[in-house]
Every structure is written in C-alpha cells, then in structure tokens.
Design an enzyme around this catalytic site. Structure first.
Site, PDB file in Angstrom:
ATOM      1  N   ALA A   1      76.548 -69.020  11.552  1.00 21.41           N
ATOM      2  CA  ALA A   1      77.443 -68.218  12.385  1.00 21.41           C
ATOM      3  C   ALA A   1      76.781 -66.852  12.572  1.00 21.41           C
ATOM      4  O   ALA A   1      75.961 -66.434  11.748  1.00 21.41           O
ATOM      5  CB  ALA A   1      78.793 -68.085  11.710  1.00 21.41           C
TER       6      ALA A   1
ATOM      7  N   GLY B   1      76.817 -72.098   9.099  1.00 22.29           N
ATOM      8  CA  GLY B   1      77.459 -72.816  10.201  1.00 22.29           C
ATOM      9  C   GLY B   1      76.533 -73.831  10.866  1.00 22.29           C
ATOM     10  O   GLY B   1      77.010 -74.776  11.501  1.00 22.29           O
TER      11      GLY B   1
ATOM     12  N   GLU C   1      76.831 -76.798   8.767  1.00 23.72           N
ATOM     13  CA  GLU C   1      78.205 -77.307   8.964  1.00 23.72           C
ATOM     14  C   GLU C   1      78.374 -78.024  10.302  1.00 23.72           C
ATOM     15  O   GLU C   1      79.053 -79.046  10.375  1.00 23.72           O
ATOM     16  CB  GLU C   1      79.205 -76.145   8.832  1.00 23.72           C
ATOM     17  CG  GLU C   1      79.312 -75.655   7.395  1.00 23.72           C
ATOM     18  CD  GLU C   1      80.066 -74.333   7.266  1.00 23.72           C
ATOM     19  OE1 GLU C   1      79.708 -73.368   7.975  1.00 23.72           O
ATOM     20  OE2 GLU C   1      81.009 -74.265   6.469  1.00 23.72           O
TER      21      GLU C   1
ATOM     22  N   GLU D   1      76.477 -68.750   2.192  1.00 20.31           N
ATOM     23  CA  GLU D   1      77.591 -67.821   2.404  1.00 20.31           C
ATOM     24  C   GLU D   1      77.945 -66.963   1.192  1.00 20.31           C
ATOM     25  O   GLU D   1      78.306 -65.798   1.349  1.00 20.31           O
ATOM     26  CB  GLU D   1      78.850 -68.576   2.864  1.00 20.31           C
ATOM     27  CG  GLU D   1      78.811 -69.068   4.304  1.00 20.31           C
ATOM     28  CD  GLU D   1      78.132 -70.416   4.476  1.00 20.31           C
ATOM     29  OE1 GLU D   1      77.481 -70.897   3.522  1.00 20.31           O
ATOM     30  OE2 GLU D   1      78.257 -71.002   5.562  1.00 20.31           O
TER      31      GLU D   1
HETATM   32  N1  DAK Z   1      73.322 -64.379  12.848  1.00 20.90           N
HETATM   33  C1  DAK Z   1      72.859 -63.465  13.705  1.00 20.90           C
HETATM   34  N2  DAK Z   1      71.544 -63.287  13.935  1.00 20.90           N
HETATM   35  C2  DAK Z   1      70.676 -64.049  13.262  1.00 20.90           C
HETATM   36  C3  DAK Z   1      71.103 -65.041  12.343  1.00 20.90           C
HETATM   37  C4  DAK Z   1      72.503 -65.190  12.136  1.00 20.90           C
HETATM   38  N3  DAK Z   1      73.021 -66.131  11.306  1.00 20.90           N
HETATM   39  N4  DAK Z   1      70.009 -65.631  11.809  1.00 20.90           N
HETATM   40  C5  DAK Z   1      68.959 -65.045  12.393  1.00 20.90           C
HETATM   41  N5  DAK Z   1      69.348 -64.097  13.268  1.00 20.90           N
HETATM   42  C6  DAK Z   1      68.515 -63.229  14.085  1.00 20.90           C
HETATM   43  C7  DAK Z   1      67.869 -62.146  13.242  1.00 20.90           C
HETATM   44  O1  DAK Z   1      68.748 -61.066  13.048  1.00 20.90           O
HETATM   45  C8  DAK Z   1      66.666 -61.773  14.104  1.00 20.90           C
HETATM   46  O2  DAK Z   1      67.125 -60.948  15.149  1.00 20.90           O
HETATM   47  P1  DAK Z   1      66.265 -59.635  15.622  1.00 20.90           P
HETATM   48  O3  DAK Z   1      66.145 -58.806  14.402  1.00 20.90           O
HETATM   49  O4  DAK Z   1      64.951 -60.201  16.089  1.00 20.90           O
HETATM   50  O5  DAK Z   1      67.089 -59.033  16.709  1.00 20.90           O
HETATM   51  C9  DAK Z   1      66.272 -63.095  14.717  1.00 20.90           C
HETATM   52  O6  DAK Z   1      67.415 -63.960  14.610  1.00 20.90           O
HETATM   53  C10 DAK Z   1      65.116 -63.755  13.994  1.00 20.90           C
HETATM   54  O7  DAK Z   1      65.470 -63.828  12.621  1.00 20.90           O
HETATM   55  P2  DAK Z   1      64.483 -63.316  11.451  1.00 20.90           P
HETATM   56  O8  DAK Z   1      63.627 -62.195  11.924  1.00 20.90           O
HETATM   57  O9  DAK Z   1      65.323 -63.090  10.254  1.00 20.90           O
HETATM   58  O10 DAK Z   1      63.561 -64.609  11.260  1.00 20.90           O
HETATM   59  P3  DAK Z   1      62.824 -65.077   9.932  1.00 20.90           P
HETATM   60  O11 DAK Z   1      61.945 -66.194  10.330  1.00 20.90           O
HETATM   61  O12 DAK Z   1      62.235 -63.922   9.193  1.00 20.90           O
HETATM   62  O13 DAK Z   1      63.991 -65.673   9.008  1.00 20.90           O
HETATM   63  C11 DAK Z   1      66.005 -66.934   8.532  1.00 20.90           C
HETATM   64  C12 DAK Z   1      64.734 -66.771   9.423  1.00 20.90           C
HETATM   65  C13 DAK Z   1      66.847 -68.088   9.135  1.00 20.90           C
HETATM   66  C14 DAK Z   1      65.608 -67.312   7.116  1.00 20.90           C
HETATM   67  C15 DAK Z   1      66.785 -65.605   8.546  1.00 20.90           C
HETATM   68  O14 DAK Z   1      66.938 -65.172   9.903  1.00 20.90           O
HETATM   69  C16 DAK Z   1      68.120 -65.736   7.911  1.00 20.90           C
HETATM   70  O15 DAK Z   1      68.216 -65.740   6.690  1.00 20.90           O
HETATM   71  N6  DAK Z   1      69.173 -65.788   8.747  1.00 20.90           N
HETATM   72  C17 DAK Z   1      70.526 -65.820   8.291  1.00 20.90           C
HETATM   73  C18 DAK Z   1      70.842 -67.199   7.735  1.00 20.90           C
HETATM   74  C19 DAK Z   1      72.248 -67.255   7.181  1.00 20.90           C
HETATM   75  O16 DAK Z   1      72.563 -66.562   6.209  1.00 20.90           O
HETATM   76  N7  DAK Z   1      73.063 -68.086   7.792  1.00 20.90           N
HETATM   77  C20 DAK Z   1      74.405 -68.257   7.393  1.00 20.90           C
HETATM   78  C21 DAK Z   1      75.252 -67.323   8.143  1.00 20.90           C
HETATM   79  S1  DAK Z   1      76.887 -67.299   7.462  1.00 20.90           S
HETATM   80  C22 DAK Z   1      83.996 -68.399   8.937  1.00 20.90           C
HETATM   81  C23 DAK Z   1      83.521 -69.524   9.502  1.00 20.90           C
HETATM   82  C24 DAK Z   1      82.191 -69.807   9.381  1.00 20.90           C
HETATM   83  C25 DAK Z   1      81.340 -68.989   8.726  1.00 20.90           C
HETATM   84  C26 DAK Z   1      81.844 -67.864   8.169  1.00 20.90           C
HETATM   85  C27 DAK Z   1      83.151 -67.565   8.279  1.00 20.90           C
HETATM   86  N8  DAK Z   1      85.387 -68.108   9.028  1.00 20.90           N
HETATM   87  C28 DAK Z   1      86.367 -69.163   8.770  1.00 20.90           C
HETATM   88  C29 DAK Z   1      85.756 -66.780   9.323  1.00 20.90           C
HETATM   89  C30 DAK Z   1      79.932 -69.302   8.651  1.00 20.90           C
HETATM   90  C31 DAK Z   1      79.102 -68.398   8.074  1.00 20.90           C
HETATM   91  C32 DAK Z   1      77.682 -68.510   8.229  1.00 20.90           C
HETATM   92  O17 DAK Z   1      77.130 -69.379   8.884  1.00 20.90           O
END
Ligand code: DAK
Length: 258
Positions: free
Chosen positions: A63, A108, A111, A131
């Site tokens: 997400a 997400g 998921e 998360e």
């Molecule tokens: N959201 C927004 N932007 C993201 C992103 C994300 N999840 N993942 C990557 N990006 C963006 C980065 O910010 C970066 O943007 P710029 O800085 O270039 O503008 C671009 O994509 C490239 O990412 P990186 O520079 O970080 O690329 P790397 O190869 O170095 O790393 C990575 C890739 C996938 C390991 C890293 O980007 C990363 O760790 N990303 C986050 C992964 C993550 O934590 N995903 C889970 C998100 S939490 C809910 C319902 C659902 C959810 C929550 C609540 N409710 C019921 C309210 C779900 C939550 C989630 O999914």
C-alpha cells in the site's frame, strides 16, 4: 485509467498495475481503478484473468506509505475498506485470477496476490508482510489469508518478524505454485490461463465457488455446497457436449459457456 492497463487476448484478460515510479504501490486511485477494471471485464468472452505489475522490479511494493502516513483512524479505516473490498472482489470474481508476480510483493502486494486463485512468480520475486515495522498490522487480509495458505506457524513467523522471503522459499512453503525466469513468467501465466480457459466455463466457475465457499465451513456443509454446484452444471450445453464427446470418442468441439 491512470495506473491500470487492461488487455484482452482471446479468452484471457491481463490486468497490469502500472505505477512503476512507486514500484506499483497501491494508492486509493490504483485501488479504485482495479475495481473499475474488474467491473468492465467482459465475462461473456473472458474465462481467466492474469494480474501482474509493470516493469521488471516490482509486482506491488505494498500500500502507498506516503498516502497512508498522515491518515487519521477514520481515514485509515476508509482506506482499508477500499482495499479490502477490491481484494475480496478479486477473490470471489466469477472466473479464476492468476497472479503473475514479477518482483516485490510486499505488504498489500503480497495480500493482493493472496486474493488471487493461483500465484506464480519470477525468480527475482520477494514476498513479505513488513507492516509491524511500520507500526501497523497487515490490513488487506494478510493476517487471514497467509495462515490459510501456508499454515499458522509460518504465517505468524513471517508477520511477527516482518522478514522478507525470496521466490524459492515462497515456493517451498506453498505461497506460489511455480517459479520462472523473468522472461518466462508471462508466457507461462498466459499458457496456464489458456489451459483453464479451454475448459467448460460454468464448471470452472462452479469449482472456484465450491472451493472458496467450502473452505470457509465445516465438511458437512461444504459437501452440500459442492452438491449444489455440481448439480448446477447439468442441463447445460457444455455438460452435454463434454459428456457426449467422451461417449462418441471425439474431442469437444467447443465449450460455449452455456
Ligand atoms: N509506498 C509508496 N512508495 C513506495 C513504496 C510504497 N509501499 N515502495 C516503494 N515506493 C517508492 C519509493 O518511495 C521510491 O520513490 P522515490 O523516492 O523514487 O520517489 C520508489 O518507489 C523506488 O523505491 P526505492 O528507492 O525504495 O527502491 P529500492 O529498490 O531501494 O527498494 C523496496 C525497494 C521495495 C525494498 C523499498 O522500496 C521498500 O521497502 N518499499 C516499501 C515496502 C513496504 O514496506 N511495503 C509494505 C507497505 S505497508 C490498511 C490496509 C492495508 C495496509 C495497511 C493498512 N488499512 C486497513 C488501513 C497495507 C500496508 C502495506 O502494504
């Protein structure tokens, strides 16, 4: 559509989440566009869907953390509902959905893949529910679908540690059915979809419903669900053609979805 590409190849529909700059992260626009794309699928023609991400790096990196970071409790709940509704729509979509996971499938992303019927991935795929490291629980069904798919022990370990796993481990624990090179992923997804699409559509749809509904209940009720969906296939053109072809020792001419 800003972030979704949709292509129909014969009886197979391909949905591509295309927000490469953010590694295809799910913001509310992406979620709403997936929802609208599903609504527009021509179910008279399409018999199997493939869901994938644009580019070679990421399926869906979760997400959108930027969008979520400043949400209030009420807004968080509303965001969660948009996601949960669209994920559930995928899960109960009348025809099978194959997730072709071409890279990161985090939060997400993992998921949404788990809401699909079948998961296959490329060898660079990475899965995880990170998360807890962001101060939240998985919110798009991860706490529910992951244990159902891989068992409670492995799911709890993945969710409590937030540790990512690679494609080979995802295969070993049964999270994906197969691992391919990046080049081979989509051809194999399309081959699998075409194989499903060749079978009797009413029967395939009823199998999906029987498995989904039956797995949520006890065996006594599950068997009744199966009986009804089995019975529902009879008197259809496709049931008659399938059985007549067998008895006449010939190939099925065509299943017509009626
Ligand atoms: N959201 C927004 N932007 C993201 C992103 C994300 N999840 N993942 C990557 N990006 C963006 C980065 O910010 C970066 O943007 P710029 O800085 O270039 O503008 C671009 O994509 C490239 O990412 P990186 O520079 O970080 O690329 P790397 O190869 O170095 O790393 C990575 C890739 C996938 C390991 C890293 O980007 C990363 O760790 N990303 C986050 C992964 C993550 O934590 N995903 C889970 C998100 S939490 C809910 C319902 C659902 C959810 C929550 C609540 N409710 C019921 C309210 C779900 C939550 C989630 O999914």
């Amino acid at each position: 559509m800003e972030y979704i590409l949709y292509e129909q190849k014969g009886a197979v529909g391909i949905i591509t989440i295309s927000r490469e700059k953010a590694l295809n992260a799910l913001n509310s626009t992406v979620l709403k566009e997936i929802d609208a794309t599903l609504d527009a699928v021509n179910l008279d023609e399409v018999r199997c869907l493939i869901l994938t991400g644009a580019g070679e790096k990421s399926f869906v990196a979760g997400a959108d953390i930027g969008e979520m970071s400043s949400l209030t409790k009420t807004e968080g709940e509303a965001f969660g509902k948009i996601g949960n509704d669209v994920f559930r729509k995928l899960e109960v979509f009348p025809i099978p959905v194959i997730a072709a996971i071409n890279g990161f499938a985090l939060g997400g992303g993992c998921e949404i893949a788990m809401s699909c019927d079948i998961r296959i991935c490329s060898d660079n795929a990475v899965f995880g529910q990170p998360e807890v490291g962001l101060g939240i629980t998985p919110g798009f069904g991860g706490t529910q679908r992951l244990p159902r798919l891989v068992g409670m022990g492995i799911a709890k370990q993945m969710i409590y540690t937030g540790r990512n796993i690679k494609a080979d481990e995802a295969f070993r624990i049964g999270l994906v059915n197969a691992v391919y090179t990046q080049e081979e992923l989509m051809p194999n997804a399309e081959k699998l979809a075409a194989t499903i699409a060749k079978n009797a559509p009413i029967a395939v749809r009823n199998c999906k419903k029987a498995i989904n509904d039956g797995m949520q209940t006890d065996m006594d009720q599950a068997i009744v669900i199966e009986e009804k969906l089995f019975g529902d296939c009879f008197e259809s053109y496709d049931q008659k053609e399938g059985m007549t072809a067998f008895l006449e020792k010939r190939k099925v001419e065509a299943f017509l979805n009626k």
